[in-house]
Design an enzyme around this catalytic site. Structure first.
Site, short mmCIF file in Angstrom:
data_model
loop_
_atom_site.label_atom_id
_atom_site.label_comp_id
_atom_site.label_asym_id
_atom_site.label_seq_id
_atom_site.Cartn_x
_atom_site.Cartn_y
_atom_site.Cartn_z
N SER A 105 0.84 -1.19 0.00
CA SER A 105 0.00 0.00 0.00
C SER A 105 0.89 1.25 0.00
O SER A 105 1.72 1.41 -0.88
CB SER A 105 -0.96 -0.04 1.19
N ARG A 161 -11.75 6.73 9.25
CA ARG A 161 -11.27 5.35 9.36
C ARG A 161 -12.36 4.37 8.94
O ARG A 161 -12.07 3.36 8.29
CB ARG A 161 -10.82 5.07 10.79
N ASP A 186 -8.82 -7.01 -4.30
CA ASP A 186 -8.53 -5.63 -3.91
C ASP A 186 -9.33 -4.66 -4.78
O ASP A 186 -9.13 -4.59 -5.99
CB ASP A 186 -7.03 -5.37 -4.07
N HIS A 205 -8.07 -5.35 0.01
CA HIS A 205 -6.76 -4.72 0.06
C HIS A 205 -5.93 -5.18 1.26
O HIS A 205 -4.72 -5.37 1.16
CB HIS A 205 -6.95 -3.20 0.10
N ASP A 206 -6.57 -5.35 2.40
CA ASP A 206 -5.84 -5.71 3.62
C ASP A 206 -5.35 -7.15 3.64
O ASP A 206 -4.77 -7.58 4.65
CB ASP A 206 -6.71 -5.45 4.85
#
Length: 352
Positions: free
Chosen positions: A133, A206, A296, A325-326
């Site tokens: 990232s 967040r 992702d 993505h994580d």
């Protein structure tokens, strides 16, 4: 434990000169006599230097980051609240926190500062730079750093879940998150007191980010339409999950830092000022392991495929998982296998 060194001066791309610039870092292993066995780990947006905490599955004897062979280094990114120069650190010229007056760093400014830090630690060349990232953005910028004799300062690259430039899609996500912070009445144009920060805005930012870090199959499969007890105040389980992560970040992060780092990410473009995008990528000759994630939605696999197509010495590997993505922070065994195997096959020749 994190340590801190000081870079005497640093001039940013916008012309601002900073002095007494702190850089927080951690290391594992021992630097060899020639200063060439460093492996640089570049952390993600809200990460810190404690690789053992968030990438422990890759760190250890026999793993991708092996302290018995490598001098593993992680440097905290400027703008982060974890020790390097940032909105929360003291400006030596005023004796007060930088706060909203923190100067804008680009990804290239970060790499230049971190190179000065590595040289202070005795590193002559880096055997491998790896990061996901935001960390992957810095990995790609490291490709353009050279030694005095013109050789690459970093000999091999592992960019994960990233493209060669921030797209309008990614810039838009960051802009929306920043706007959530700006809309909090406690934001006060970034001049909020440390004991009364814009917590609601940061938590909301967040929450938005967490949606982009996951995938629809991940959230649907985990939560569906499950309801929460009425007293919770959040009708659905996914809401409770997002509130939980928003509140966790508020306890460990700073709103000005979040703004500074997301804006730094928007500067990511390896071709900026260097020429045609494809030609710039083709000029990166170091062996490169490009890792993509098939679920992702934030940095889609097509961006890693594009990198691998143009980087002349690239290998493309894909993590197949539903997490989004994580995934690079979740499927650590799979990622460790990819990186360690590639390093054993390719990078041993660059760790002399």
């Amino acid at each position: 434990m994190s340590q801190t060194l000081t870079v005497p001066t640093l001039t940013l791309e916008n012309g601002t000169t900073l002095r007494d610039v702190p850089v927080a870092y951690r290391t594992w292993g021992t630097l060899n006599a020639t200063g060439t066995n460093a492996v640089l780990v570049c952390h993600a947006l809200t990460g810190d230097t404690n690789v053992a905490d968030w990438w422990g599955g890759l760190l250890g004897p026999g793993r991708a980051l092996d302290p018995t062979e490598d001098f593993v280094v992680c440097l905290n990114v400027p703008g982060s609240p974890y020790g390097s120069v940032a909105p929360v650190t003291v400006n030596p010229d005023t004796g007060e926190r930088y706060g909203a007056g923190f100067p804008p760093f680009t990804t290239r400014d970060t790499v230049r500062l971190h190179r000065r830090a590595l040289e202070t630690l005795g590193v002559q060349r880096v055997a491998c730079a790896v990061g996901g990232s935001m960390g992957g953005m810095h990995v790609l910028e490291w490709a353009f750093e050279a030694t005095d004799d013109g050789a690459p300062f970093v000999r091999s690259l592992v960019p994960i879940a990233v493209g060669g430039r921030h797209t309008a899609w990614q810039i838009g996500w960051g802009a929306a998150q920043r706007q959530a912070i700006f809309a909090d009445p406690k934001w006060r144009d970034g001049t909020y007191p440390p004991d009364d920060p814009p917590t609601n805005g940061l938590a909301t930012a967040r929450m938005m980010a967490m949606v982009s870090y996951r995938s629809r199959p991940s959230l649907d499969g985990r939560f569906g339409r499950d309801a929460m007890p009425e007293q919770d105040g959040t009708p659905y389980a996914v809401e409770s999950y997002l509130h939980h992560h928003g509140n966790k970040l508020v306890d460990r992060f700073d709103a000005n830092c979040y703004v500074a780092l997301t804006r730094q990410m928007d500067t990511h473009d390896v071709a900026r000022g260097r020429g045609d995008y494809a030609k710039v990528l083709r000029a990166i000759e170091q062996p490169s392991l490009v890792v993509g994630i098939d679920s992702d939605v934030l940095y889609p696999l097509s961006e890693q495929e594009e990198l691998a197509e143009h980087l002349p010495s690239a290998t493309l590997e894909v993590l197949s998982a539903p997490h989004g993505h994580d995934t690079f922070l979740i499927e650590l065994d799979a990622l460790n296998d990819l990186v360690s195997t590639w390093r054993a096959n390719i990078c041993s020749s660059v760790a002399a």
